[in-house]
Motif scaffolding. Structure first.
Motif, PDB file in Angstrom:
ATOM      1  N   ASP A  38     -21.012  -4.818 -48.799  1.00  0.00           N
ATOM      2  CA  ASP A  38     -20.574  -4.247 -47.509  1.00  0.00           C
ATOM      3  C   ASP A  38     -21.747  -3.579 -46.797  1.00  0.00           C
ATOM      4  O   ASP A  38     -21.953  -3.764 -45.593  1.00  0.00           O
ATOM      5  N   HIS A  42     -23.480  -4.648 -43.347  1.00  0.00           N
ATOM      6  CA  HIS A  42     -23.490  -3.678 -42.261  1.00  0.00           C
ATOM      7  C   HIS A  42     -24.911  -3.541 -41.690  1.00  0.00           C
ATOM      8  O   HIS A  42     -25.115  -3.525 -40.470  1.00  0.00           O
ATOM      9  N   ARG A  45     -25.927  -6.488 -39.597  1.00  0.00           N
ATOM     10  CA  ARG A  45     -25.345  -6.520 -38.258  1.00  0.00           C
ATOM     11  C   ARG A  45     -25.969  -5.449 -37.344  1.00  0.00           C
ATOM     12  O   ARG A  45     -25.938  -5.584 -36.141  1.00  0.00           O
ATOM     13  N   ASP A  46     -26.478  -4.383 -37.968  1.00  0.00           N
ATOM     14  CA  ASP A  46     -27.034  -3.284 -37.165  1.00  0.00           C
ATOM     15  C   ASP A  46     -28.412  -2.928 -37.726  1.00  0.00           C
ATOM     16  O   ASP A  46     -28.617  -1.856 -38.289  1.00  0.00           O
ATOM     17  N   ALA A  64     -19.478   3.044 -48.312  1.00  0.00           N
ATOM     18  CA  ALA A  64     -18.718   1.793 -48.420  1.00  0.00           C
ATOM     19  C   ALA A  64     -17.756   1.852 -49.607  1.00  0.00           C
ATOM     20  O   ALA A  64     -16.636   1.343 -49.552  1.00  0.00           O
TER      21      ALA A  64
END
Ligand SMILES: *Cc1c(COP(=O)(O)O)cnc(C)c1O
Length: 457
Positions: A38, A42, A45-46, A64
Motif C-alpha cells: 500500500d 501510494h 502515485r504521489d 497503512a
C-alpha cells in the motif's frame, strides 16, 4: 530528468529492512507485506511526497497497517439529535440486555433444549411469555427484523391470494423497504383500495366481497410521515369486524414497537403495542430496535392459530432469530414490568424522555470544558427527533453545543477520528456544526468531550 519512481524501493527490500522490524513484531508478516505494498503504491502515485529515509518509510507503512487493521464496524457518538438513527445502529441496549448477550454468547444455553423434559425444544418459546404479559396478545413469534415479520405474515396468509391495502399506506419506510415490493415478494397479489388521501370502510368492503380469493386485509402504520388536510383512513378497530365476517385475517404493520405510552413526555400519537393488539388485528408486527429500545428483531403478536401458522411456515427458518437477539430482547422486555425502571434503564427511552433542562445543563458543561481547551462554542436550543420511523412530526425540545468556526472542517475532523478515537457525528444547521446532547447517553458525556478535544483542540 530522472523518473522519481525509479528511486522507490521494492516491496521485498522494504519488508526485510531493519525499519520494518517493529511492525513485524506487531502484525502477521502477510499483513505487513500488504501494508508495505500500500505504502509503495501510494508513493508511486504521489512521488513528490514519497518517503526518503527508513524512518519515514516506517511511518508510512505504519499508517497503512493501521488502515488495514482498523475494524470496519466501529463505535461512534451520535450527536445528531436523532435518537433512533437507523444509519447509526438504532437503539443502544440496556445494561441488562448487554449482560444477557454476554451470557448467551460466552457459553451454551437452552436455546432449543427443553430443560424440564430433557428433550429437544424450540427457540420460539423464548420471550413469548413476556410478550403475552406485556401486550395481552394470545401468542407471539420473534424473527430477524420488522420487515421479516411482515413478509412472514403476508406469505403465511396471502401467498397467491389478494392482499387488500389502502393506497395511502403503500409507503416507503426507507433504506429500500417499500411496502408494495415487500408484499409482492411475499407472494401476495396487491389490491389497492381508496386514494392517497382518503380510504373508507366501503372501499375495503367492496374489495373484500365475501372473502373469496382474499388472503388478508393489510394495515400499514405511516411511521415516517404524516398527511394532513382532507384525509380519511379506517382504523383497525373498524376493519376487524368486517374482515372477521369474511373470515379474512387483518395484518397490522405497526412499525415501531412502543410498549409504554410517552404522552406525559410530549410524545403522543404513536400507537402502543397493547392497544394495537386490543384493536383486534389478527397479527400485529413491529421492530425490536425502534421505540422498544431492544435489539434488531421482528415481533409478531397475534391469535394462537395465526401465530402457530406463521411458526410452521418454512420461511420462518430462513428468517429465524439468533440467540444473542433473544437474550437481549428478553432482558429488555423484562425491564418493562416496572415502567419507571424501563424509562430509566432503556437508553432510547431515557434519552427521549430526559427533561430538556437537564439536556441543556449537560450542553453547558460540555461547552465550558471545550472553552477550557480553547475550543469556542455556544449552547443553543434545538429540536431533536425520535427517528426510527416514530413520532415523525414531533419535535423534541433539546440543546446542542454549536461549535464556532468552519462547520464542514469540524464535521470532517470529528468524523475522521484516528486510531483509538471515537468518531462524533453531529449535524450542520445554519452554517454551524451542532452537537445535540439529546441523542448522547448521559454517561457518554466524558467520552464526547474527550473525542471533541482530541479532534479539535
Ligand atoms: C421500520 C418499519 C418497518 C421495517 O422494520 P425493520 O425492523 O427495520 O425491518 C416496517 N414497517 C414499518 C411501518 C416500519 O416503520
Amino acid at each position: 530528468m530522472t523518473d522519481p519512481r525509479r528511486a522507490l524501493p521494492s516491496v521485498n527490500t522494504l519488508l526485510d529492512s531493519a525499519a520494518m522490524r517493529p511492525l513485524l513484531e506487531r502484525a502477521p508478516r502477510a499483513l505487513v507485506a500488504d501494508a508495505v505494498r500500500d505504502a509503495v503504491e501510494h508513493a508511486r502515485r504521489d512521488p513528490d511526497r514519497a518517503p526518503r529515509d527508513p524512518a519515514s518509510w516506517r511511518a508510512a507503512v505504519d499508517q497503512a497497517l493501521d488502515q488495514r487493521e482498523r475494524r470496519s464496524l466501529r463505535p461512534v457518538l451520535n450527536a445528531t439529535g436523532v435518537v433512533l438513527h437507523t444509519n447509526l445502529g438504532r437503539a443502544p441496549l440496556a445494561r441488562a440486555a448487554l449482560d444477557a448477550i454476554a451470557m448467551a454468547a460466552a457459553g451454551y444455553s437452552n436455546l432449543e433444549y427443553d430443560l424440564e423434559h430433557g428433550a429437544r425444544g424450540s427457540r420460539y418459546v423464548h420471550c413469548v411469555g413476556l410478550l403475552q404479559e406485556l401486550t395481552g396478545a394470545e401468542d407471539a413469534l420473534v424473527v430477524n427484523n420488522g420487515a421479516s415479520a411482515m413478509v412472514l405474515a403476508l406469505n403465511t396468509f396471502a401467498d397467491g391470494a389478494d392482499a387488500i391495502v389502502s393506497r395511502g399506506e403503500l409507503v416507503e419506510i426507507g433504506g429500500s423497504f417499500r411496502v408494495p415490493d415487500i408484499m409482492s415478494k411475499s407472494g401476495a397479489r396487491l389490491v389497492e383500495v381508496g386514494t392517497t388521501n382518503r380510504t373508507h370502510l366501503e372501499d375495503y368492503r367492496r374489495a373484500l366481497g365475501d372473502g373469496t380469493g382474499v388472503g388478508a386485509l393489510v394495515k400499514v402504520h405511516r411511521s415516517n410521515f404524516a398527511i394532513e388536510g382532507f384525509v380519511a383512513e379506517v382504523p383497525v378497530r373498524a376493519l376487524a369486524p368486517l374482515a372477521a365476517a369474511a373470515r379474512v385475517p387483518v395484518l397490522h404493520d405497526l412499525g415501531s414497537g412502543l410498549f409504554l405510552p410517552l404522552d406525559a413526555y410530549g410524545l403522543a400519537g404513536e400507537p402502543v403495542a397493547r392497544d394495537a393488539v386490543r384493536d383486534g388485528a389478527t397479527v400485529v408486527t413491529m421492530s425490536g430496535d425502534k421505540l422498544l429500545g431492544g435489539p434488531q428483531a421482528g415481533i409478531a403478536l397475534g391469535t394462537r392459530d395465526a401465530v402457530e401458522r406463521m411458526r410452521k411456515n418454512p420461511l420462518t427458518r430462513a428468517l429465524r432469530v439468533d440467540k444473542l437477539t433473544l437474550a437481549a430482547l428478553e432482558a429488555t422486555l423484562a425491564l418493562y414490568r416496572d415502567p419507571a425502571r424501563a424509562l430509566e434503564e432503556i437508553p432510547a427511552l431515557a434519552m427521549l424522555t430526559a427533561p430538556v433542562a437537564r439536556v441543556r445543563e449537560r450542553a453547558a458543561v460540555l461547552s465550558a470544558r471545550l472553552a477550557g481547551a480553547g475550543v469556542v462554542s455556544t449552547v443553543v436550543d434545538t429540536d431533536a427527533s425520535a427517528g426510527g420511523g416514530a413520532f415523525p412530526t414531533t419535535r423534541i425540545p433539546s440543546a446542542a453545543v454549536a461549535l464556532g468556526g468552519d462547520a464542514d472542517g469540524h464535521e470532517a475532523r470529528l468524523r475522521a477520528a484516528g486510531p483509538g478515537r471515537v468518531p462524533v457525528i453531529g449535524r450542520i444547521a445554519d452554517g454551524r456544526l451542532l452537537l445535540d446532547l439529546r441523542s448522547v447517553p448521559a454517561d457518554a458525556d466524558d467520552a464526547l468531550a474527550a473525542a471533541v478535544l482530541a479532534a479539535l483542540a
